[in-house]
Motif scaffolding. Sequence first.
Motif, PDB file in Angstrom:
ATOM      1  N   ARG A 265     -20.271 -34.476   2.652  1.00 47.76           N
ATOM      2  CA  ARG A 265     -18.837 -34.708   2.847  1.00 47.76           C
ATOM      3  C   ARG A 265     -18.260 -35.698   1.829  1.00 47.76           C
ATOM      4  NH1 ARG A 265     -17.158 -32.372   7.517  1.00 47.76           N
ATOM      5  NH2 ARG A 265     -18.753 -31.848   9.059  1.00 47.76           N
TER       6      ARG A 265
ATOM      7  N   HIS B 147     -18.217 -35.602  -1.871  1.00 51.05           N
ATOM      8  CA  HIS B 147     -18.570 -34.712  -2.978  1.00 51.05           C
ATOM      9  C   HIS B 147     -18.912 -35.470  -4.255  1.00 51.05           C
ATOM     10  CE1 HIS B 147     -18.780 -31.109  -5.324  1.00 51.05           C
ATOM     11  NE2 HIS B 147     -17.720 -31.388  -6.042  1.00 51.05           N
TER      12      HIS B 147
ATOM     13  N   HIS C 270     -16.152 -27.738  -6.017  1.00 51.34           N
ATOM     14  CA  HIS C 270     -15.873 -27.880  -4.593  1.00 51.34           C
ATOM     15  C   HIS C 270     -17.155 -28.271  -3.860  1.00 51.34           C
ATOM     16  CE1 HIS C 270     -12.052 -25.942  -5.457  1.00 51.34           C
ATOM     17  NE2 HIS C 270     -12.727 -24.969  -6.056  1.00 51.34           N
TER      18      HIS C 270
ATOM     19  N   ASP D  80     -20.983 -25.441   0.892  1.00 54.54           N
ATOM     20  CA  ASP D  80     -20.784 -25.037   2.277  1.00 54.54           C
ATOM     21  C   ASP D  80     -22.144 -24.842   2.938  1.00 54.54           C
ATOM     22  OD1 ASP D  80     -20.106 -23.960   4.700  1.00 54.54           O
ATOM     23  OD2 ASP D  80     -19.053 -22.213   3.894  1.00 54.54           O
TER      24      ASP D  80
ATOM     25  N   ASP E  10     -22.961 -23.478   5.583  1.00 57.25           N
ATOM     26  CA  ASP E  10     -23.094 -22.159   6.201  1.00 57.25           C
ATOM     27  C   ASP E  10     -23.370 -21.061   5.174  1.00 57.25           C
ATOM     28  OD1 ASP E  10     -22.625 -23.212   8.723  1.00 57.25           O
ATOM     29  OD2 ASP E  10     -20.450 -23.013   8.520  1.00 57.25           O
ATOM     30  N   ASP E  11     -23.246 -21.411   3.891  1.00 54.84           N
ATOM     31  CA  ASP E  11     -23.428 -20.417   2.830  1.00 54.84           C
ATOM     32  C   ASP E  11     -24.820 -20.493   2.206  1.00 54.84           C
ATOM     33  OD1 ASP E  11     -22.434 -18.296   1.280  1.00 54.84           O
ATOM     34  OD2 ASP E  11     -21.989 -19.646  -0.387  1.00 54.84           O
TER      35      ASP E  11
END
Length: 468
Positions: A24, A26, A181, A184, A186-187
């Motif tokens: 969180r 980056h 970015h 993720d 979940d990716d």
Amino acid sequence: MLFPTVSFGIFFIFVFSAAWLLVRHHTWRLIFLTSVSYVFYAFWDWRFCFLLLFSSVVNWWFGELIYKSQGDARRNLVAAAVIIDLVVLAFFKYYNFFLGSLNVALEHLGARHDIPYLDIVLPVGISFFTFHAISYVVDIYRKKLARPAPLLHMLLYISFFPQLVAGPIVRASHFLPQLEHPVDPDDIRATRAYLLILGGMFKKVVVSSFLAASVVEPVFFDPGSYGARDLLLAVYGYALQIYCDFSAYTDIAIGVAALLGYRFPENFDQPYRAIGFRDFWRRWHISLSSWLRDYLYIPLGGNTGDWRRYKNLMITMLLGGLWHGAAWNFAIWGGIHGGLLVVEHRFLGERWTESARSWVKVLGTFITFQLVCLTWIFFRAVDLPHALSFIGGFSRVSATSTLATPFTLILISLLLAAQFLPTDRMAILERYAIRMPPIAQGAVAGALMIAIFSIGPTGIAPFIYFQF
């Protein structure tokens, strides 16, 4: 620091845990990954971290200038950046090679003058991070990147530890957009990453190490002590050893990067099932062959006219051979590949395999593999005389083989047969593995890792492509 070692395991557990704790945050995550990448590189020689930093900052600066410039200024700037990159590479990798060749040439001309050699240490992975740097400035020039990367992103791109020392060659236009970015969670295809890492560990720790110790190293060390059968077995053994060794590294690198949230390109696609040398180079070290095509072959003129195409193919493959090592045997290896590519383009056409009958394809695959194995002799030999001596040994026909044990023959046969497994084999394994609960996946992966290290020999040799 080698992948299949306890030290790397501890290192990666720490990096993995901290990187996801920072997901969180980056910018701090990128700073952390850059820092640990430099620590990873410092395990070989901390002094060359400054070379890594120099390459990153200089090419980042040129990228800024290229982006803001127009017309001839853009071309001149990208040419200057590439020249600087190649001069640095040439100094560390090719200075003594060119000097030795010059001394030999002067001696033949009767003007003997021994120019002194320099005691230069080759920075590990310099060929790979140089190609990454060139990719960045050229991609800026070609506008494949929408804008220059921030300096932090550039530092991480050049130094990112999974691919730093032996690839795959990840283009700037592929990797840098991933840094814009936060990743993720979940990716992340964790199951696929585990399978790649486990498969890579098995290929390196068990298969490559066994072939090297039992067949390849003894024969190539002293080919004069072996007959033709053992020499042939060693050539086949080396073909499979280098494939298992190098594809193991890139599989592990792809898997490690995936667990951190980043995607690397595929680097191998069952190369020994290739029909012809064009097909071989679409399957072998894909990131290098496509890099040479897009950043060297096409700028030279590509396919514009038959004879110009043949010239460009030869130049590309000769330079590709020398990229692997500063020795004439590497140039000959690349030259043979280039010559065979020219023959294919001249006499067989672009799509001859599409209309070829099944038996022609089988014969083409068999002949391609034999010729690839022949060229591996020049690649593996310590120098050109050693390679020619090895080839001359095929005249020593003997009735028996001292190295062809049943286990070795079965292993080589199985490895060759594996080249013809379904192309979606990884997806099939992933579908079965993903049905298991995460705890079960971890337990099975841990058990398999312990089994791999139990089967493998004590001590792990460096990956073959570390020397390039």
